[in-house]
Design an enzyme around this catalytic site. Structure first.
Site, mmCIF file in Angstrom:
data_model
loop_
_atom_site.group_PDB
_atom_site.id
_atom_site.type_symbol
_atom_site.label_atom_id
_atom_site.label_comp_id
_atom_site.label_asym_id
_atom_site.label_seq_id
_atom_site.Cartn_x
_atom_site.Cartn_y
_atom_site.Cartn_z
ATOM 1 N N LYS A 36 30.713 25.074 30.250
ATOM 2 C CA LYS A 36 31.590 25.098 31.432
ATOM 3 C C LYS A 36 31.020 24.129 32.464
ATOM 4 O O LYS A 36 29.835 24.189 32.805
ATOM 5 C CB LYS A 36 31.635 26.510 32.015
ATOM 6 C CG LYS A 36 32.373 26.607 33.349
ATOM 7 C CD LYS A 36 32.354 28.037 33.898
ATOM 8 C CE LYS A 36 32.977 28.114 35.287
ATOM 9 N NZ LYS A 36 32.907 29.463 35.884
ATOM 10 N N LYS B 139 38.040 31.529 47.102
ATOM 11 C CA LYS B 139 36.826 32.292 47.382
ATOM 12 C C LYS B 139 36.636 32.320 48.897
ATOM 13 O O LYS B 139 36.430 31.278 49.513
ATOM 14 C CB LYS B 139 35.620 31.619 46.731
ATOM 15 C CG LYS B 139 35.555 31.785 45.230
ATOM 16 C CD LYS B 139 34.275 31.185 44.687
ATOM 17 C CE LYS B 139 34.238 31.157 43.171
ATOM 18 N NZ LYS B 139 34.148 32.488 42.549
ATOM 19 N N ASP C 58 28.447 25.932 39.300
ATOM 20 C CA ASP C 58 29.374 26.432 38.283
ATOM 21 C C ASP C 58 29.509 25.428 37.127
ATOM 22 O O ASP C 58 30.285 25.645 36.213
ATOM 23 C CB ASP C 58 30.740 26.721 38.921
ATOM 24 C CG ASP C 58 31.341 28.012 38.401
ATOM 25 O OD1 ASP C 58 30.648 28.738 37.661
ATOM 26 O OD2 ASP C 58 32.526 28.291 38.700
ATOM 27 N N ASP D 155 40.763 32.062 39.847
ATOM 28 C CA ASP D 155 39.304 32.016 39.940
ATOM 29 C C ASP D 155 38.634 32.341 38.603
ATOM 30 O O ASP D 155 37.425 32.225 38.468
ATOM 31 C CB ASP D 155 38.815 32.967 41.043
ATOM 32 C CG ASP D 155 37.410 32.634 41.511
ATOM 33 O OD1 ASP D 155 36.870 31.593 41.085
ATOM 34 O OD2 ASP D 155 36.842 33.426 42.294
ATOM 35 N N GLU E 146 38.667 30.506 36.029
ATOM 36 C CA GLU E 146 39.004 29.191 35.477
ATOM 37 C C GLU E 146 38.038 28.730 34.387
ATOM 38 O O GLU E 146 38.365 27.838 33.617
ATOM 39 C CB GLU E 146 39.044 28.157 36.611
ATOM 40 C CG GLU E 146 37.689 27.598 37.054
ATOM 41 C CD GLU E 146 36.737 28.637 37.651
ATOM 42 O OE1 GLU E 146 37.229 29.664 38.144
ATOM 43 O OE2 GLU E 146 35.514 28.418 37.579
ATOM 44 N N ARG F 193 36.863 30.194 31.618
ATOM 45 C CA ARG F 193 37.328 30.424 30.245
ATOM 46 C C ARG F 193 38.456 29.463 29.898
ATOM 47 O O ARG F 193 38.581 29.030 28.751
ATOM 48 C CB ARG F 193 37.745 31.902 30.093
ATOM 49 C CG ARG F 193 38.930 32.303 30.929
ATOM 50 C CD ARG F 193 39.073 33.804 31.116
ATOM 51 N NE ARG F 193 38.048 34.372 32.000
ATOM 52 C CZ ARG F 193 37.999 35.628 32.400
ATOM 53 N NH1 ARG F 193 38.921 36.482 31.990
ATOM 54 N NH2 ARG F 193 37.057 36.067 33.205
HETATM 55 ZN ZN LIG Z 1 35.986 30.844 39.384
#
Ligand SMILES: [Zn+2]
Length: 419
Positions: free
Chosen positions: A168, A180, A191, A251, A253, A255
């Site tokens: 990811k 968020k 992330d 949010d 996102e 996967r």
């Molecule tokens: Zn997220």
């Protein structure tokens, strides 16, 4: 100790490591620990062109063999940590998707890894439709457009194992339209740490040149922006595998970003020698609540039958980077079945993972069903090993220097046996 040496102005310290009969890798683990304070952030290196140390000497107390072996492994891990930290913890503009691609091409230039980059947005839309959905708001800004980076290594000799590692790579997660709020966006430049681990994993391979393995990596680089073109809940989007996915929360996102590249990896795995597929992601807050600073690994049936999770858990303990085994339940699969006829599957629910029963396990079930890896279980004609790794926050808290976790364990478990 290294921190004290640095503050005293030492530029060329000698690190002496001691063997320990209880912990066979004590010297390596001690040396890797010393690398953490030595890391200089990428932006500082680029602007000031200086390193904290001129050199770091290593002396393993043991025979001379131990010292040269230690030097080889520490050098490989050091190069690997640098790539991982540079990509993983650098801010969202310096490490926007196009610039991650540029960085990776530079980091692997003239080496043993073949790097290819998908930068054509029409190709991303057609071949990786869910990744394109997450990218849709960011796509309006050229500097933020998505990139799919493919890394490939073919070791000398006959291939015994083939690894597919999908990371990811959300360069900043605003949450999208499910924004968020309340300060929860802070630190979300990390992330992309799953992709950072993929980059670091291939750097270790690049240096160590393991024999008899093939490895393919995908770094799925997108920015989850909010804007007038942003994807929203209630959309139904058909994935590369042909499954219709009902969006519930923008949010969730990660996967979606990995799904279509994972499906591509599955297509390749069906033709590969002894393949094992992995997804590596800072996927859920639920994982952090469950396991703190340890990553969680979840095997599918064929991976479990091979004993992978238990084996790699032992490796993690031996190399000072423990991981936790999490198991999937039938209910995790049932949870993701669509609630209406418009879709085959639902992406998740409307709540954050921390407020969802089994919030970090169900995404592993979703990824299997949505990519059709679930059609390759132990009772199928062509079983495929698949392991989902939810890193949660195992790389440590932003903005302190990050820990390339579970990179040490993955390299030790998958690469070192072939070196
Ligand atoms: Zn997220």
């Amino acid at each position: 100790m290294v921190c004290r040496a640095l503050s005293a102005g030492v530029k060329s310290p000698l690190l002496v490591t001691l063997p320990n009969s209880r912990f066979p890798n004590a010297e390596l683990v001690a040396a890797l620990g010393a690398l953490t304070p030595v890391y200089t952030p990428l932006n500082v290196r680029e602007e000031e062109n200086k390193q904290k140390l001129h050199q770091l000497g290593l002396l393993a107390v043991g025979d001379s063999d131990t010292s040269s072996q230690l030097e080889k492994l520490v050098s490989a891990y050091d190069a690997s940590f640098t790539v991982c930290r540079d990509v993983g913890e650098t801010g969202p503009e310096r490490m926007a998707p196009p610039r991650v691609a540029e960085y990776i091409q530079g980091a692997f230039a003239n080496g043993n890894i073949k790097v290819t980059v998908v930068d054509d947005q029409s190709v991303i839309l057609k071949d990786f439709p869910l990744m394109a959905a997450v990218n849709r708001a960011a796509n309006a800004v050229k500097e933020h457009q998505a990139r799919l980076i493919r890394l490939e290594y073919v070791g000398e000799g006959e291939t015994q194992d083939t690894f597919f590692v999908v990371g990811k790579g959300v360069t900043i997660d605003t949450g999208g339209c499910d924004l968020k709020t309340g300060g929860h966006m802070f630190g979300m430049c990390r992330d992309k740490y799953g992709s950072a681990v993929v980059g670091g994993f291939f750097k270790a391979i690049d240096v160590l040149k393991p024999k008899n393995i093939k490895a393919v990596g995908y770094m799925c680089m997108v920015r989850n922006s909010i804007g007038s073109r942003a994807y929203t809940c209630d959309e139904v989007i058909t994935s590369r595998s042909g499954k219709r996915i009902h969006i519930y929360n923008t949010d969730a996102e990660g996967r979606l970003t990995m799904l279509d590249p994972l499906t591509l990896a599955k297509e390749e795995a069906l033709k590969a020698k002894n393949p094992h597929l992995f997804t590596v992601a800072t996927l859920t807050g639920h994982e952090v609540l469950s396991y703190g600073y340890y990553a969680a690994i979840m095997d599918n049936g064929p991976a479990k039958a091979s004993g992978w999770a238990r084996k790699v858990q032992e490796v993690g303990d031996e190399f000072g980077q423990p991981i936790e085994i999490s198991r999937l339940h039938p209910e995790d699969f049932a949870f993701h079945l669509a609630e209406c006829e418009q879709a085959d599957l639902r992406q998740g629910n409307t709540k954050p993972s921390v407020a969802t029963l089994r919030g970090h396990q169900t995404p592993a079930a979703f990824l299997q069903m949505a990519s059709r890896i679930d059609e390759h279980g132990t009772d199928s004609a062509h079983p495929l090993k698949y392991t989902h790794i939810d890193m949660g926050g195992c790389e440590g808290d932003h903005p302190s220097v990050s820990f390339p976790n579970p990179l040490v364990t993955l390299v030790a478990g998958l690469v070192l046996p072939h070196v």
